[in-house]
Scaffold this active site. Sequence first.
Site, PDB file in Angstrom:
ATOM      1  N   SER A 130       0.849  -1.199   0.000  1.00 50.96           N
ATOM      2  CA  SER A 130       0.000   0.000   0.000  1.00 50.96           C
ATOM      3  C   SER A 130       0.880   1.244   0.000  1.00 50.96           C
ATOM      4  CB  SER A 130      -0.856  -0.004   1.272  1.00 50.96           C
ATOM      5  OG  SER A 130      -1.495   1.233   1.456  1.00 50.96           O
ATOM      6  N   TYR A 143      -3.315  -0.162  10.316  1.00 52.72           N
ATOM      7  CA  TYR A 143      -3.214  -0.801   8.978  1.00 52.72           C
ATOM      8  C   TYR A 143      -1.876  -0.418   8.344  1.00 52.72           C
ATOM      9  CZ  TYR A 143      -4.275  -1.354   3.916  1.00 52.72           C
ATOM     10  OH  TYR A 143      -4.246  -1.658   2.567  1.00 52.72           O
TER      11      TYR A 143
HETATM   12  N1  LIG Z   1      -8.719  -0.891  -1.817  1.00 52.46           N
HETATM   13  C1  LIG Z   1      -7.684  -0.106  -1.603  1.00 52.46           C
HETATM   14  O1  LIG Z   1      -7.803   1.148  -1.608  1.00 52.46           O
HETATM   15  C2  LIG Z   1      -6.311  -0.688  -1.405  1.00 52.46           C
HETATM   16  C3  LIG Z   1      -5.194   0.155  -1.569  1.00 52.46           C
HETATM   17  C4  LIG Z   1      -3.904  -0.381  -1.416  1.00 52.46           C
HETATM   18  C5  LIG Z   1      -3.754  -1.715  -1.098  1.00 52.46           C
HETATM   19  N2  LIG Z   1      -4.865  -2.505  -0.936  1.00 52.46           N
HETATM   20  C6  LIG Z   1      -4.625  -3.925  -0.605  1.00 52.46           C
HETATM   21  O2  LIG Z   1      -5.128  -4.711  -1.685  1.00 52.46           O
HETATM   22  C7  LIG Z   1      -5.468  -6.021  -1.192  1.00 52.46           C
HETATM   23  C8  LIG Z   1      -6.864  -6.384  -1.679  1.00 52.46           C
HETATM   24  O3  LIG Z   1      -7.788  -5.508  -1.061  1.00 52.46           O
HETATM   25  P1  LIG Z   1      -9.167  -5.075  -1.743  1.00 52.46           P
HETATM   26  O4  LIG Z   1      -9.065  -3.646  -2.019  1.00 52.46           O
HETATM   27  O5  LIG Z   1      -9.538  -6.023  -2.815  1.00 52.46           O
HETATM   28  O6  LIG Z   1     -10.089  -5.240  -0.453  1.00 52.46           O
HETATM   29  P2  LIG Z   1     -11.423  -6.057  -0.175  1.00 52.46           P
HETATM   30  O7  LIG Z   1     -12.383  -5.798  -1.290  1.00 52.46           O
HETATM   31  O8  LIG Z   1     -11.796  -5.721   1.214  1.00 52.46           O
HETATM   32  O9  LIG Z   1     -10.959  -7.590  -0.289  1.00 52.46           O
HETATM   33  C9  LIG Z   1     -10.119  -8.146   0.681  1.00 52.46           C
HETATM   34  C10 LIG Z   1      -9.940  -9.615   0.330  1.00 52.46           C
HETATM   35  O10 LIG Z   1      -9.061 -10.208   1.286  1.00 52.46           O
HETATM   36  C11 LIG Z   1      -9.694 -11.376   1.790  1.00 52.46           C
HETATM   37  N3  LIG Z   1      -9.231 -11.735   3.122  1.00 52.46           N
HETATM   38  C12 LIG Z   1      -9.237 -10.958   4.239  1.00 52.46           C
HETATM   39  N4  LIG Z   1      -8.743 -11.651   5.287  1.00 52.46           N
HETATM   40  C13 LIG Z   1      -8.417 -12.891   4.803  1.00 52.46           C
HETATM   41  C14 LIG Z   1      -7.858 -14.050   5.372  1.00 52.46           C
HETATM   42  N5  LIG Z   1      -7.546 -14.118   6.691  1.00 52.46           N
HETATM   43  N6  LIG Z   1      -7.644 -15.130   4.582  1.00 52.46           N
HETATM   44  C15 LIG Z   1      -7.949 -15.089   3.271  1.00 52.46           C
HETATM   45  N7  LIG Z   1      -8.512 -14.036   2.671  1.00 52.46           N
HETATM   46  C16 LIG Z   1      -8.729 -12.943   3.429  1.00 52.46           C
HETATM   47  C17 LIG Z   1     -11.164 -11.031   1.771  1.00 52.46           C
HETATM   48  O11 LIG Z   1     -11.939 -12.199   1.934  1.00 52.46           O
HETATM   49  P3  LIG Z   1     -13.462 -12.166   2.559  1.00 52.46           P
HETATM   50  O12 LIG Z   1     -14.368 -11.842   1.401  1.00 52.46           O
HETATM   51  O13 LIG Z   1     -13.633 -13.535   3.120  1.00 52.46           O
HETATM   52  O14 LIG Z   1     -13.467 -11.078   3.603  1.00 52.46           O
HETATM   53  C18 LIG Z   1     -11.256 -10.392   0.400  1.00 52.46           C
HETATM   54  O15 LIG Z   1     -11.277 -11.368  -0.600  1.00 52.46           O
HETATM   55  C19 LIG Z   1      -5.315  -5.933   0.342  1.00 52.46           C
HETATM   56  O16 LIG Z   1      -4.084  -6.481   0.721  1.00 52.46           O
HETATM   57  C20 LIG Z   1      -5.336  -4.446   0.614  1.00 52.46           C
HETATM   58  O17 LIG Z   1      -4.680  -4.133   1.817  1.00 52.46           O
HETATM   59  C21 LIG Z   1      -6.114  -2.034  -1.104  1.00 52.46           C
END
Ligand SMILES: NC(=O)c1ccc[n+]([C@@H]2O[C@H](COP(=O)([O-])OP(=O)(O)OC[C@H]3O[C@@H](n4cnc5c(N)ncnc54)[C@H](OP(=O)(O)O)[C@@H]3O)[C@@H](O)[C@H]2O)c1
Length: 245
Positions: A130, A143
């Site tokens: 991130s 976070y």
């Molecule tokens: N969105 C942003 O602005 C942003 C920016 C920078 C980085 N990121 C990073 O990008 C990655 C993906 O995030 P996203 O934006 O797609 O968020 P999201 O829509 O909240 O999705 C998060 C995903 O992680 C899964 N997850 C959470 N805890 C888990 C565990 N213990 N074991 C296996 N799966 C787990 C969730 O599964 P469930 O459906 O079961 O909860 C979901 O599939 C993350 O690492 C996040 O920190 C996001």
Amino acid sequence: MQISGSVALVTGANRGLGRAYARELVRRGAARVYGAARQPAQVSEPGVTPVALDITDPERVARVAAECAGVSLVMNNAGVMKASTFIGAPDLDAARAEMETNYFGTLRMCRAFAPVLAASGGGAIVNMLSITSFYTNPFNASYGASKAAEWSLTNGVRLELHHQGTLVVAVHAGFIDTDMAALVQAPKISPESVARQVFDAVEAGQVEVLADERTRTVKASLSRDHELIYPPVQEFWDEAVKGTS
Ligand SMILES: NC(=O)c1ccc[n+]([C@@H]2O[C@H](COP(=O)([O-])OP(=O)(O)OC[C@H]3O[C@@H](n4cnc5c(N)ncnc54)[C@H](OP(=O)(O)O)[C@@H]3O)[C@@H](O)[C@H]2O)c1
């Protein structure tokens, strides 16, 4: 490494960025894409093989690494963000949950899959970090700490796995248009754009992806962070605190 013909595993593949990663892998001709998720029934992308995986469960991670022999690309995408401050949070639960998933979960995945990747000739690990790996924002402070730890982990794993030819890619991004950033009004990059940039980087053998302009600016400003990065963050936070008092 080439995506075409590779065997990939994506964590958190049921929604958000993980789903975009899985879709792009299929589009680029990966031979097999394992879509790992806590609820595998939610993995519905055509061409993706659902796998039950909670990355905080050591036994399950070990089992999946044993069962998914042949994996050459591990996408450590799963993550949680609890929008929790350091001082104002009622307890340490959010901070612990973020560390348990983002740092320890990713570390556990790297350790479990390192021998699998060695057996595949090296392969690659992609860790989804991130912009908050680079600086702390009070709105999601704990976070940011977990993502800073995950950045450190990524750099260390790259050094440790160099001898076996494993490419270790750090992906940093600001807001991405997924559930995690649903409440954010600021500009967001699409998950599809991140996925395209990341697989281009993997194919080119690059170790870092800075997915948007703000992330590139922040990384370039790190040596002057107290002049360039923190003052506007402080101003924004002070305004927010004033608004609630
Ligand atoms: N969105 C942003 O602005 C942003 C920016 C920078 C980085 N990121 C990073 O990008 C990655 C993906 O995030 P996203 O934006 O797609 O968020 P999201 O829509 O909240 O999705 C998060 C995903 O992680 C899964 N997850 C959470 N805890 C888990 C565990 N213990 N074991 C296996 N799966 C787990 C969730 O599964 P469930 O459906 O079961 O909860 C979901 O599939 C993350 O690492 C996040 O920190 C996001």
